[in-house]
Scaffold this active site. Structure first.
Site, PDB file in Angstrom:
ATOM      1  N   ASP A 111       0.854  -1.188   0.000  1.00 25.38           N
ATOM      2  CA  ASP A 111       0.000   0.000   0.000  1.00 25.38           C
ATOM      3  C   ASP A 111       0.891   1.239   0.000  1.00 25.38           C
ATOM      4  O   ASP A 111       1.998   1.221   0.534  1.00 25.38           O
ATOM      5  CB  ASP A 111      -0.905   0.020   1.239  1.00 25.38           C
ATOM      6  CG  ASP A 111      -1.951  -1.090   1.207  1.00 25.38           C
ATOM      7  OD1 ASP A 111      -2.423  -1.422   0.107  1.00 25.38           O
ATOM      8  OD2 ASP A 111      -2.300  -1.613   2.286  1.00 25.38           O
ATOM      9  N   ASP A 146      -7.189  -1.368  -4.612  1.00 25.06           N
ATOM     10  CA  ASP A 146      -8.297  -0.955  -3.743  1.00 25.06           C
ATOM     11  C   ASP A 146      -9.185   0.083  -4.438  1.00 25.06           C
ATOM     12  O   ASP A 146     -10.414   0.065  -4.291  1.00 25.06           O
ATOM     13  CB  ASP A 146      -7.764  -0.379  -2.435  1.00 25.06           C
ATOM     14  CG  ASP A 146      -6.976  -1.406  -1.636  1.00 25.06           C
ATOM     15  OD1 ASP A 146      -7.335  -2.591  -1.692  1.00 25.06           O
ATOM     16  OD2 ASP A 146      -6.008  -1.019  -0.962  1.00 25.06           O
TER      17      ASP A 146
END
Length: 204
Positions: free
Chosen positions: A154, A170
């Protein structure tokens, strides 16, 4: 001559018969349905592949050029910052360390999305197929991370809200769900108006 005339009349009757006309319509509908099915599947696969590639490239860039916790870009318009995070759970670090369970659940979700996309492609609109493609790409993108690396890369952290760091996969999942929801709400609204419009037309 009478025999030729008889066959000519018989042929004309057959050509204009309801059975013949229906068969032509059915053949045309089948061809159109096949074309729509192929187009929608190609759109779904192309969208999913493109988003997966973008996800892989961005994750590889941050994972190779920065260390965990390092801030690459501190502030983008006061909205987000770019910093590397290795997430071995899901959002907000939930289920941390349970990679096998998360991977199995994600795999089942991706299989379900693919099966539904294949089934829905015959009657789906293009925006719906794009939404399904984004949703599938997001699931596959994070599943690849969990299986290959044991964690998800991330790198996008919101600054204006308390929200977990996320990635391109995402974004695909979120946008896919939003697009599908919009398409289905619009469809429900249209179907709800149709009977009313039909009755109004009849009354006029």
């Amino acid at each position: 001559k009478s025999t030729k005339k008889y066959y000519s009349i018989t042929y004309r009757i057959y050509q204009n018969s309801p059975k013949k006309q229906y068969s032509k319509k059915d053949t045309g509908a089948a061809k159109n349905g096949g074309t729509c099915f192929a187009r929608n599947l190609a759109l779904w696969a192309g969208c999913a592949f493109f988003w997966w590639v973008v996800d892989r490239l961005t994750k590889a860039y941050f994972d190779c050029n920065f260390h965990v916790g390092q801030i690459a870009v501190p502030d983008i318009l006061g909205l987000v910052q770019l910093n590397l995070v290795h997430n071995n759970g899901v959002a907000w670090g939930a289920f941390a360390g349970n990679i096998p369970i998360i991977a199995i659940a994600t795999s089942l979700m991706c299989i379900g999305i693919a099966a539904f996309s294949f089934y829905w492609a015959r009657r789906s609109s293009m925006p719906e197929m794009i939404g399904l493609g984004l949703l599938f790409a997001g699931g596959i993108g994070n599943l690849y991370d969990r299986i290959a690396q044991g964690y998800v890369v991330d790198f996008i952290t919101p600054l204006f809200i308390d929200f977990p760091t996320f990635n391109i996969a995402d974004i695909g999942v979120t946008c896919g769900i939003a697009l599908l929801a919009i398409c289905w709400i619009v469809q429900i609204v249209r179907e709800g108006k149709s009977p009313h419009e039909t009755s109004s037309t009849k009354e006029e």
